[in-house]
Write a protein that holds these residues in place. Structure first.
Motif, PDB file in Angstrom:
ATOM      1  N   THR A 219       0.652  -1.242  -0.027  1.00 38.02           N
ATOM      2  CA  THR A 219       0.098   0.012  -0.084  1.00 38.02           C
ATOM      3  C   THR A 219       0.900   1.396  -0.048  1.00 38.02           C
ATOM      4  N   GLY A 220       2.101   1.169   0.480  1.00 44.29           N
ATOM      5  CA  GLY A 220       2.964   2.249   0.703  1.00 44.29           C
ATOM      6  C   GLY A 220       2.581   3.184   1.555  1.00 44.29           C
ATOM      7  N   LYS A 275       8.246   3.940   8.654  1.00 47.36           N
ATOM      8  CA  LYS A 275       7.807   2.804   7.587  1.00 47.36           C
ATOM      9  C   LYS A 275       8.488   1.679   7.869  1.00 47.36           C
ATOM     10  N   THR A 276       7.761   0.489   7.670  1.00 41.97           N
ATOM     11  CA  THR A 276       8.252  -0.924   7.777  1.00 41.97           C
ATOM     12  C   THR A 276       9.588  -0.920   7.077  1.00 41.97           C
ATOM     13  N   VAL A 282      11.087  -1.921  -0.928  1.00 44.40           N
ATOM     14  CA  VAL A 282      10.270  -1.585  -2.018  1.00 44.40           C
ATOM     15  C   VAL A 282      10.604  -0.212  -2.942  1.00 44.40           C
ATOM     16  N   GLU A 283      10.537   0.793  -1.858  1.00 43.61           N
ATOM     17  CA  GLU A 283      10.816   2.170  -2.254  1.00 43.61           C
ATOM     18  C   GLU A 283      12.077   2.242  -2.802  1.00 43.61           C
ATOM     19  N   ALA A 324       8.072  -6.260 -10.799  1.00 39.36           N
ATOM     20  CA  ALA A 324       7.570  -4.800 -11.460  1.00 39.36           C
ATOM     21  C   ALA A 324       8.650  -4.165 -11.274  1.00 39.36           C
ATOM     22  N   ASN A 325       9.442  -4.038  -9.695  1.00 41.17           N
ATOM     23  CA  ASN A 325      10.538  -2.961  -9.702  1.00 41.17           C
ATOM     24  C   ASN A 325      11.659  -3.433 -10.333  1.00 41.17           C
TER      25      ASN A 325
END
Length: 334
Positions: A219-220, A275-276, A282-283, A324-325
């Motif tokens: 979800t970000g 943030k986790t 992911v970021e 995707a990344n």
């Protein structure tokens, strides 16, 4: 060289937190958070990271730390070459799970006959990975609720207030070296206790990661944004309930059977913008630790015949996000 065994030699081996030298293998957000606390408390501490702008900044400019009291810069010992740090009394392993064996092989210079190697990594199974490289006699396990966010090269935000850490042997009751490590962390303002049942303690932390890691990554959302989202709470609770059922089948004792308490416990002591670690990965477009968190629940569930459809779905979705990344990175390079 006679291998050190914590149970056979504790009668004449002396462990002193005040003279312990520490190397942190993995100078990311959490590694720097713990390294900053130890350094400020006057302990001889090295941050070991990969070559690049982050380690360069640590070496030239120091570590900038933001917390609830403000911002400050700490002079730290940092290197990309473990041999520069030399043999340590304690090595705290905080690299990503999939980097464990490669990083430990490269950091053998840190490990002497009586060096304790403590995994504070997320997920399950790191004791086997470390033992294959350095021998099981060196390995300690830990679990921590301390948090950190990497804001840029040489710059972190920490979350340590009332965040507990537990230390213990892979199997059996606490030993003098486990108590010494707990004392070391506590002396640096990181409250730590010794666990006589690290299997249960590690599962308690795993539940928190199961509740928040994948959902935040997908979800970000930060911890603060996750709060008050009934649909996400329901999904997280279902994932945690599955993990609790798997733990019960494996004979693991847990402190609660209420999945919603795990969700609430995850963000205690952290500001809403935290943030986790999975979201941070992911970021940055990096692989996540989904395989040793929700993936571990799925694997162990299969072993004991416990269905885990929610965790299986979360693993599949995070794997898709990683793909995707990866495709985006290849397109950028091309």
């Amino acid at each position: 060289m006679t291998p050190f065994h914590p149970l056979s030699q504790t009668t004449h081996t002396v462990y002193r937190a005040d003279t312990m030298t520490t190397a942190i293998l993995g100078a990311g957000a959490l590694g720097c958070t713990i390294g900053a606390a130890l350094t400020e408390a006057g302990h001889d501490t090295w941050l070991i990271g990969r070559p690049g702008p982050h380690v360069d900044a640590l070496r030239t400019d120091g570590l900038r730390v933001d917390d609830d009291t403000g911002s400050r810069t700490i002079a730290v010992q940092a290197t990309a070459d473990p041999a520069e740090a030399g043999v340590a009394d304690l090595v705290i392993v905080l690299v990503k799970s999939f980097q464990t064996q490669e990083a430990m092989h490269a950091a053998r210079a840190l490990v002497g006959p009586q060096t304790a190697v403590l995994s504070l990594q997320n997920g399950l199974g790191h004791e086997d990975l470390l033992s294959a490289v350095i021998g099981g006699e060196h390995v300690l396990l830990g679990s921590t609720l301390v948090g950190g966010v990497l804001l840029g090269p040489g710059h972190i935000r920490t979350g340590t207030a009332d965040r507990q850490t537990w230390i213990g042997e892979v199997d059996g009751p606490g030993t003098p070296r486990a108590h010494a490590v707990a004392s070391l962390l506590t002396s640096a303002g990181l409250p730590a206790s010794v666990s006589d049942d690290m299997a249960s303690t590690r599962w308690e932390k795993l539940l928190i990661n199961v509740a928040t890691g994948a959902i935040a990554a997908l979800t970000g959302l930060t911890y603060g944004q996750l709060a008050g989202q009934p649909l996400l709470l329901a999904t997280a609770s279902d994932a945690v309930a599955e993990a609790m059922a798997v733990a019960a089948a494996a004979g693991v004792r847990l402190s609660t059977n209420d999945p919603t308490l795990v969700w609430a416990r995850a963000a205690e002591g952290l500001s809403g913008d935290f943030k986790t670690s999975m979201l941070q990965s992911v970021e940055r477009g990096q692989p996540t630790e989904i395989d040793v968190i929700n993936g571990a629940v799925v694997r162990i569930g299969k072993r004991y015949g416990v269905p885990t459809p929610v965790n299986n779905t979360l693993v599949a979705l995070v794997k898709g996000l990683e793909r995707a990344n990866s495709d985006k990175r290849r397109e950028t390079v091309a």
